[in-house]
Structures are given as structure tokens and as C-alpha cells.
Write a protein that holds these residues in place. Structure first.
Motif, mmCIF file in Angstrom:
data_model
loop_
_atom_site.group_PDB
_atom_site.id
_atom_site.type_symbol
_atom_site.label_atom_id
_atom_site.label_comp_id
_atom_site.label_asym_id
_atom_site.label_seq_id
_atom_site.Cartn_x
_atom_site.Cartn_y
_atom_site.Cartn_z
ATOM 1 N N LEU F 17 1.309 -1.069 0.485
ATOM 2 C CA LEU F 17 0.190 0.073 -0.054
ATOM 3 C C LEU F 17 1.094 1.060 -0.228
ATOM 4 N N ILE F 20 2.542 1.375 -3.040
ATOM 5 C CA ILE F 20 2.232 2.457 -4.440
ATOM 6 C C ILE F 20 1.110 3.461 -4.765
ATOM 7 N N HIS F 21 0.737 3.975 -3.030
ATOM 8 C CA HIS F 21 0.454 4.852 -2.543
ATOM 9 C C HIS F 21 0.616 5.932 -1.718
ATOM 10 N N GLY F 25 -2.205 6.231 1.196
ATOM 11 C CA GLY F 25 -3.009 5.195 1.382
ATOM 12 C C GLY F 25 -3.519 4.435 2.441
ATOM 13 N N GLN F 63 -0.180 -2.468 -11.551
ATOM 14 C CA GLN F 63 -0.886 -1.231 -11.885
ATOM 15 C C GLN F 63 -1.575 -0.774 -12.480
ATOM 16 N N TRP F 82 -7.323 7.066 -7.582
ATOM 17 C CA TRP F 82 -6.487 6.894 -6.607
ATOM 18 C C TRP F 82 -5.677 6.630 -7.217
ATOM 19 N N HIS F 83 -5.448 5.348 -7.810
ATOM 20 C CA HIS F 83 -5.069 4.075 -8.563
ATOM 21 C C HIS F 83 -3.666 4.488 -9.935
ATOM 22 N N ARG F 85 -2.774 8.027 -9.785
ATOM 23 C CA ARG F 85 -2.098 8.559 -8.944
ATOM 24 C C ARG F 85 -1.273 7.201 -7.899
ATOM 25 N N GLY F 86 -1.579 6.455 -8.040
ATOM 26 C CA GLY F 86 -0.773 4.679 -7.427
ATOM 27 C C GLY F 86 0.358 4.982 -8.741
ATOM 28 N N ASN F 89 2.694 7.231 -9.157
ATOM 29 C CA ASN F 89 3.950 6.979 -7.876
ATOM 30 C C ASN F 89 4.692 5.719 -8.505
#
Lengths: 140, 140, 140, 140, 140, 140
Positions: F17, F20-21, F25, F63, F82-83, F85-86, F89
Motif C-alpha cells: 500500500l 504504491i499509494h 494510501g 497497476q 486513486w489508482h 495516482r498510484g 507514484n
């Protein structure tokens, strides 16, 4: 969108877009073009130029098919409003739109129909307000 | 389905069912009636009697809306075939059906359109075989 | 909605609507009725009168089925909130609602469950605020 | 699935699987385990052990939620049949299953309900044939 | 599909189709072409020529995106198998495919993942049988 | 989420978590934890610990699969953002994200792609504003 590549597909797509969606069509495509210019081209060239502009089905039937599909899918409120507006532009009446959406309750479920009808209600109100505003300005 | 309750909705629904789906319509409803008789009634009374039979939208437009929705939803092959057949019954041409399904590639995605077109292709072949068979029997 | 046609289905539907959704039910239907009065009737007559009011399944089970379906479909936040509220009205606890939504993560995917739980959290907060407000007014 | 890792989650999941799905549950998981053994473990450990086995909601309610969700999603015929069978195993009647599926016509659309009811009809017939066969063998 | 219109898009699309799907790609498109020749062209020109062949994302990433989407949508078994086969063709391993499908259980729900894994299992078995058959014929 | 039960799955999930976030997260999970603490644990333990952290597929591919699935499903704007953005990242470029979303127009339909691209455009703008703000504060 390269201005030089104003191909036949582009021209055909642009015309279909204009006929159905009026000036708002160009606005929506321009907004999309700021994020993904090539996809904005795909929308004009493929969706409108290659598909919508095809001669084998009249425009009224095409627009009914699109409004029905978006209502049944039930997750595309903005696009549904845009295409209902397009339907009105080409002569489908508000009452006919309502009929299509009621019918979609049978195919996509009542909640999808409620959302679609709510979206249509909002659009009709927006259009009425805009029309009243225009009238007021014409009077002034 | 109680024979005595041949209400106005029932009669209206039955007629719409017959006009669109012909004798096959009754068969499909009868099959459903062996599993859930009340729901078979709902199909006639509500879907056909209360919705399809409404006067505010012509039958052609209604059937286009249904075919488009089922193709875009992409998970109802049997019902799509049934409703394409209904579309042909009321005068929508095979070419027009193909146009609707191609257009649904834009709204429900290409895989949904491929499945819908494959289903249409199967139906057209079944109808051609049945027609050829009938012709052969008439000749005999 | 014609006041004179207060048929058995209508009465049965209205009662089911009232039992599950309380005064809010009538408000939601009235709002829908301003856009599509006939569909508002269908909601009462068919969805509530012909389906929800059927005797073969207890109300708790029916409401669990609806909340589960809307959560799994994952695109009907407003209707999910409305039906969670209905669930609370007929005695399903907040904790049970949370359990249903957690379980829907398995069937509709984690993102659908996250959206459903977020909607439930918002509703619970709205209800707590309304209850606190009411208490404050009673004290005054 | 490592035999040595018979953790608490695994044991709890296996028991829930057995209680709902009987010997058929293990078969389905074993079949899945030949393709993706770790995911077969996830199904037992997470879906059954962490979710289904939770104490906050009775088993009947959980199974109703699952059957409703699968029927409304409308694309999971095999899994729907499996879970309807599970519903019957834990005491939900055939008539109650039919009620749930009829209700899902309102939420997932009539075509989804027709598919679900058809699947239920097939399952009931399979179960009747198996029961008759068993009876015949007992007599012999 | 007019042989004379072998435009740049067509050529680019054909090459992408061939690279990913091999001879099977042409077969699938030809089959579709018998039902809707123009849509078969759209598949090559738009889906493969305009989208898949774009340089901004490597082929492996594109194929992973497609397999993931089809698995999560959960209603496209044949197309999923076709695209998993394409994934194997361009060097994605069977184990990686399984990982993608397991992950989709989180996003599209466990039932969608079970269906996708079952489809993958069937495909792997078909490929193994075809390979064994070929080996047997080489030996003869 | 009990601090004492920092099991191996929890630790592995938390790390995935975070990788990735980032800090966002934990925030998202904490927010979910206020509504359904056990499901927040499931998200970390199962979705991230048991699935995302598996070694058989590289993080970039995972991802991409997630972003593609959420875009194609077309009803999860917040989770898609959100994903995406992940994805940024862990080194997937904005242009690559745009490519994935354009491609999803083929699988989930153009309206789903338009919504996904609009969400991406909003996210990119939010990130640019936050970056400009940070720069301004560093200068002060």
C-alpha cells in the motif's frame, strides 16, 4: 488534432457532430482534446465519421439507440444528458425521450431508469432556464 | 396466469407481444411460465402491456431502443437474438440491425459489438435455413 | 397518477412503500412524478405493488436482496442510500447493513464495496445529525 | 493449497463452504485449484473464512444477498446455480428463490431476471432428476 | 473490406493483429467479416491500427490492460480467451496471466475471476492438446 | 484494525500500500476504517497483502491491470483517480496512463473512456496545482 489532416473522415465526423450536438459538440470535443487530443480525434473520426455518419440507418434511429444504450448501462449521466440534448436537437421530442427512458427500466432495471429520468429532468430544466433567460434578454 | 383475469393490461400486452414476436413470443412466455408463472404474467402485463404498448413512441423506435440496450449491456445473447427477430418481424431490415450493433461498439465496447454481431449472424443463418426448409417442403 | 384510479395494486404498492421508506418514500416518488408521472405510478404499482408486496418472501429478506444487488451493481449510490435507509426502517441493523456490503466486495469487487460502504457511512452520519438536531429541538 | 497450513481461517472457511455447499463445494474448489491453487485458497480463506463465516449476519441473509447480487449482475449463470443450490441446502425454499429472482427483475432488468429464472428452472430439474434416480436405485 | 483500400491504417492494424494474434487473428476477423464486413475493417483500422499500434505504450502493457479489462467486465469469455492467447503469443507467461486474473477478483469480484480462470484453464488445455498432437504428427 | 495483530499479511499489505499509494494510501484506508474497520483490514491484508504483494507479476503490470479494469468498468471515478495516482507514484508516466485509457475505449466503450480521461485530466490538474503550491511555499 492536426489542422492539416482535415481528411474526409474528419469532415464527415465534424458535420455529424455539428448536426446532432450543435456548438456544444465542438466544446465537449475541445475539452476532451485538452486531455487527450488524439482521442478527441478518434471521437470525431471514428465514432462520428466512421459510425454515426454511415448511411444505412437514419439519424433518429441512431440517436434513439445511443440514448437507450446509455440509459441501460446506467453509469454515464453526463454523456446521457449530452445525447438526450442531441436527440432534442434532431427533432426527437421530450415526450419521446421520456418513453425511451421508461422502457429502459425493463432492460436496465428501475434504478437505472430513475437515474436516467432524473438526468433528463435536470436537462429539461436547464434548457427551460436558458430559454427563459434568452427571452428575457431579447425583451430588454 | 389465471385465465379469468384477462384484464385490459393482459390483452394489450398479449397483442404487443404477438405483433412483435409472433407465435414465438407465446412460446417463450409459456416456457418462462413453467418456472415462474407470475413473472411470465409480469412480462406480458408490465413489460408489454404497460410499457411497450404505450402510444407515445412508435414501435420501430421502441424495438431499436431494446436491441441497442441489450447489445450494449453485452450479457444477454438469447434475449438479443429474440429481440432482433422481433425487429425483423416489424419491418426493421437486417442491414439496419447490423448498423445498430456496429454503433453499439462505440457505446458498449468492441467486444460487446462482436458478440452481438455474432449472435445476429447466427440468427440470420437459422432464419435462412428455416426459410429454405419451408420452401423445400412447399415444393414437395 | 390519476387520483381516481386508486386500484388494489396502487393501494398495496403505496402501503409497501410507506412501510419500508416512510414519508421519504412518497417524497421520492413525487419528485420522480414531476418528470415522468406514469413511471412514478409503475414504481408504486409494479415494483412495490406487484413485486415487493408479494407474500412469498419476508420483507427483511426482500430488503437484503435489494441492498445487496444495488451494492454489487456499483453504480446507484443514491438508490443504495435510499434502500439502506429503508432497511434500517424495517429493523435491519446498521451492523447488518455493513456485513452485507462487506460481503458484496466478494461478488461485485472491492471498489464497489468501498463505494457502498462510503455511501452507508454518509447516510449514517446524516441520520445521526438529524437525530441530534431533533433532540436539540425537543430540549428547547 | 498446502495441507500443513490448516490455519484457523482455512478451517473456518472450509466449514462454511461445507455447510452451504456440501460435498459439491469441495469439488468446485478442487477444480479451481487445478488452474490456480492459490486463488482456490483465497476463495476458502477470504470469501468463506473471512467474510461468509463472520458472525454479524445470519447465513440465510448472507445467501439471499449473494443470490440477489449474482442475479442482478446477470452474467454469472454457473455461479448463480451453484449459490441457488447452496441456498436450498441451508433451508431457503425453491419458492423463496423464485421470489428473489423475480424481485431482481426490478433492479437488474427483466432480461437478467429471465436468465436467472431459467437457470433456476434448469437446476430444479437437475435436482429432481438426481432425486428420482437416487430413489430408483434405493428401490432396486 | 475492399482489397484496394490497403491504407496505412489498414496495414498498421493488420501488422499489429498478426503480431499479437498470429494466423488466428485473420481467421477471427474473416469470420466477423462475413457478418459485418465494415465492422471487421473497423476492428483492424481503428482497434488495431489507430489504438493498439500507437507507440506510446509497449505491447506487453497494452495486452495486460486488455486481458485485465475483459476479465473484470466478466461477460466476454470468448474474447478473453482470444486475448489471453495473444498475451502468450507476445511473451507474457501463463503464470503471469493467472496473476492478472487472480488480481481481477479484487476489482471485478470473485465470480468474474473464477470465470476468467476457468476460461484460461480451458485455453491452456486446448493449447497443450494441440501441441501434443503436433508433436505426435512430427514423430510419425 | 488492531495494532497488536501486525501479522505477516498485514505487514506485507501495508508495505505494498505504501509503495504504491504513499501517505495517501493510509489516509484512504483510515477513512474506510471509520465506517467498516474489518473491511479496511481486508483491503490491506487481502487486496494488498495476499494479491498485490504476490511475486509472480511485476508492480508496473499489476497497476496497469488495475487502472485498465477500473476504466473499463466505468463506474469507479474516485478509485480510478486513486489508482492512476498510484500508477504515477511507481513510475508509469502520464502519457502511458492516457494510452491505457484511450485503449479502454475499445473494450469498455467510448463513454467510459471519456469519463476515465476526464478523471485523469482532473487528477493531473490537482497534482500540478499542489506541486505549484509547494514550490511557492519553498520559495517563501
Amino acid at each position: 488534432m492536426t489542422d492539416t489532416d482535415e481528411s474526409e473522415r474528419r469532415a464527415r465526423g465534424r458535420q455529424a457532430l455539428r448536426e446532432i450536438h450543435g456548438p456544444l459538440g465542438e466544446e465537449v470535443v475541445a475539452r476532451l482534446g485538452r486531455i487527450a487530443p488524439d482521442f478527441a480525434d478518434h471521437l470525431i473520426d471514428y465514432a462520428f465519421g466512421d459510425v454515426y455518419a454511415r448511411p444505412g440507418l437514419d439519424r433518429r434511429s441512431r440517436q434513439i439507440a445511443t440514448v437507450a444504450a446509455l440509459a441501460a448501462l446506467g453509469n454515464a449521466e453526463q454523456q446521457l444528458k449530452w445525447h438526450i440534448r442531441g436527440a432534442l436537437n434532431i427533432g426527437i421530442s421530450r415526450d419521446e425521450v421520456i418513453e425511451i427512458l421508461i422502457q429502459m427500466g425493463v432492460y436496465g432495471g428501475f434504478p437505472a431508469a430513475v437515474r436516467a429520468l432524473t438526468a433528463a429532468g435536470e436537462l429539461f430544466e436547464e434548457l427551460d432556464i436558458a430559454a427563459a433567460e434568452e427571452l428575457r434578454q431579447d425583451d430588454a
